[in-house]
Design an enzyme around this catalytic site. Structure first.
Site, short mmCIF file in Angstrom:
data_model
loop_
_atom_site.label_atom_id
_atom_site.label_comp_id
_atom_site.label_asym_id
_atom_site.label_seq_id
_atom_site.Cartn_x
_atom_site.Cartn_y
_atom_site.Cartn_z
N ASP A 67 0.81 -1.22 0.00
CA ASP A 67 0.00 0.00 0.00
C ASP A 67 0.84 1.27 0.00
O ASP A 67 2.05 1.22 0.24
CB ASP A 67 -0.97 0.00 1.19
CG ASP A 67 -0.33 -0.55 2.47
OD1 ASP A 67 0.90 -0.50 2.59
OD2 ASP A 67 -1.07 -1.05 3.34
N ASN A 136 -7.85 -2.53 14.06
CA ASN A 136 -9.22 -2.87 13.67
C ASN A 136 -9.26 -4.13 12.80
O ASN A 136 -10.30 -4.45 12.23
CB ASN A 136 -9.85 -1.68 12.91
CG ASN A 136 -9.08 -1.33 11.64
OD1 ASN A 136 -8.14 -2.03 11.28
ND2 ASN A 136 -9.48 -0.26 10.99
N HIS A 138 -7.43 -4.64 10.03
CA HIS A 138 -7.11 -4.49 8.60
C HIS A 138 -5.83 -5.22 8.23
O HIS A 138 -4.95 -5.41 9.07
CB HIS A 138 -7.09 -3.01 8.17
CG HIS A 138 -5.92 -2.20 8.65
ND1 HIS A 138 -6.01 -0.86 8.94
CD2 HIS A 138 -4.62 -2.53 8.86
CE1 HIS A 138 -4.83 -0.40 9.30
NE2 HIS A 138 -3.97 -1.40 9.26
N GLU A 143 -9.81 -2.16 4.97
CA GLU A 143 -10.44 -1.77 6.23
C GLU A 143 -11.71 -2.60 6.47
O GLU A 143 -12.30 -3.14 5.53
CB GLU A 143 -10.81 -0.28 6.18
CG GLU A 143 -9.60 0.66 6.02
CD GLU A 143 -8.82 0.88 7.32
OE1 GLU A 143 -8.70 -0.05 8.13
OE2 GLU A 143 -8.33 2.01 7.51
C1 F6R Z 1 1.34 -1.41 6.13
C2 F6R Z 1 0.08 -2.12 6.22
C3 F6R Z 1 -0.73 -2.10 7.46
C4 F6R Z 1 0.09 -2.31 8.73
C5 F6R Z 1 -0.79 -2.23 9.97
C6 F6R Z 1 0.01 -2.37 11.24
O1 F6R Z 1 1.92 -1.59 4.85
O2 F6R Z 1 -0.31 -2.69 5.27
O3 F6R Z 1 -1.70 -3.10 7.38
O4 F6R Z 1 0.72 -3.56 8.67
O5 F6R Z 1 -1.46 -1.00 9.98
O6 F6R Z 1 0.86 -1.28 11.37
P1 F6R Z 1 1.99 -1.26 12.50
O7 F6R Z 1 2.90 -2.38 12.19
O8 F6R Z 1 2.66 0.08 12.35
O9 F6R Z 1 1.27 -1.43 13.79
#
Ligand code: F6R
Length: 238
Positions: A67, A136, A138, A143
């Site tokens: 992403d 959440n 994701h 989402e």
């Molecule tokens: C990032 C991504 C997100 C993160 C998730 C956890 O490329 O795809 O799904 O893996 O938001 O983020 P952290 O590791 O910062 O808690």
């Protein structure tokens, strides 16, 4: 899907890095699906160590990131393009032209999403997908919603995600939209490795102790034939 509990962030990171290293040794031309954020930092550090020790080689590998924020040029300090260069790509021998990240600054985001899906198809799909998980549930920026979205798409980030990711931005405000690969690219990956630190224990438990629901996107991995969820916590989830 298998659940693997580790005691520390370091053990979790090593465990995931070992799976990625084994994948690269088996298939040097692997297509690795990569994530950003805090969760994979230890994995990238360990992979850099293994590379520097001569144990793994990225010269033939391809990488496809999950992403990117909309509206940030690749040079922006908080762009995921920059994150990947600073935390991983600049320290290994992957060819820059073999690393792919959605262009969050594309004039036509829908065309960019379609291009990204074509690119993943052209690469033959993802061999190993590394994932973090949002508070959440994701994965990528898929989402919680009423249905899963298969294709790469532009997404309005939820309040939970904006709050969680605000810590990376000096003004506390991440862009409201992002481009994320959809569920098809993730679930068709030949193997998936999801890592979740201690702070994610509650959502990991919710995601993987019930059934598959788009309200907790990560739960889709329950049906994946070769997914490993490596989590940190004091008790086993099941
Ligand atoms: C990032 C991504 C997100 C993160 C998730 C956890 O490329 O795809 O799904 O893996 O938001 O983020 P952290 O590791 O910062 O808690």
């Amino acid at each position: 899907m298998v659940l693997v509990r580790q005691n520390t962030f370091d053990e979790m990171s090593r465990c995931a890095a070992d799976l990625i290293a084994a994948q690269l040794k088996r298939k040097p031309k692997s297509v690795l699906g990569l994530a950003t954020g805090s969760s994979p930092l230890g994995v990238y550090r360990r992979l850099i160590e293994l590379y520097k020790a001569g144990e793994i080689d990225f010269s033939e590998a391809f990488t496809v990131n999950l992403d990117e924020y909309c509206g940030l040029p690749a040079t922006h300090p908080e762009s995921y393009a920059r994150f990947m260069r600073e935390n991983f790509f600049d320290h290994i021998n992957v060819k820059p032209e073999n690393t792919f990240i959605p262009n969050g600054n594309a004039a036509d985001p829908d065309a960019e999403c379609a291009r990204y899906d074509r690119l993943i198809g052209w690469l033959g799909g993802i061999d190993l997908q590394l994932l973090g998980i949002g508070f959440n549930g994701h994965i990528g920026f898929n989402e919680p919603s009423e249905h899963f979205i298969d294709e790469t798409h532009r997404v309005k980030l939820t309040r939970s995600t904006l709050l969680a990711n605000g810590r990376f931005f000096p003004d506390g405000n991440p862009p409201a939209y992002a481009i994320t690969v959809g569920m098809k690219a993730i679930t068709r990956a030949k193997s998936v490795v999801l890592i979740a630190g201690e702070e994610k224990f509650a959502i990991v438990k919710r995601a993987f102790s019930g059934g598959v629901t788009p309200e907790i996107p990560a739960s889709i991995l329950l049906d994946h034939p070769n997914a490993t969820v490596i989590y940190t916590g004091e008790e086993d989830i099941r």
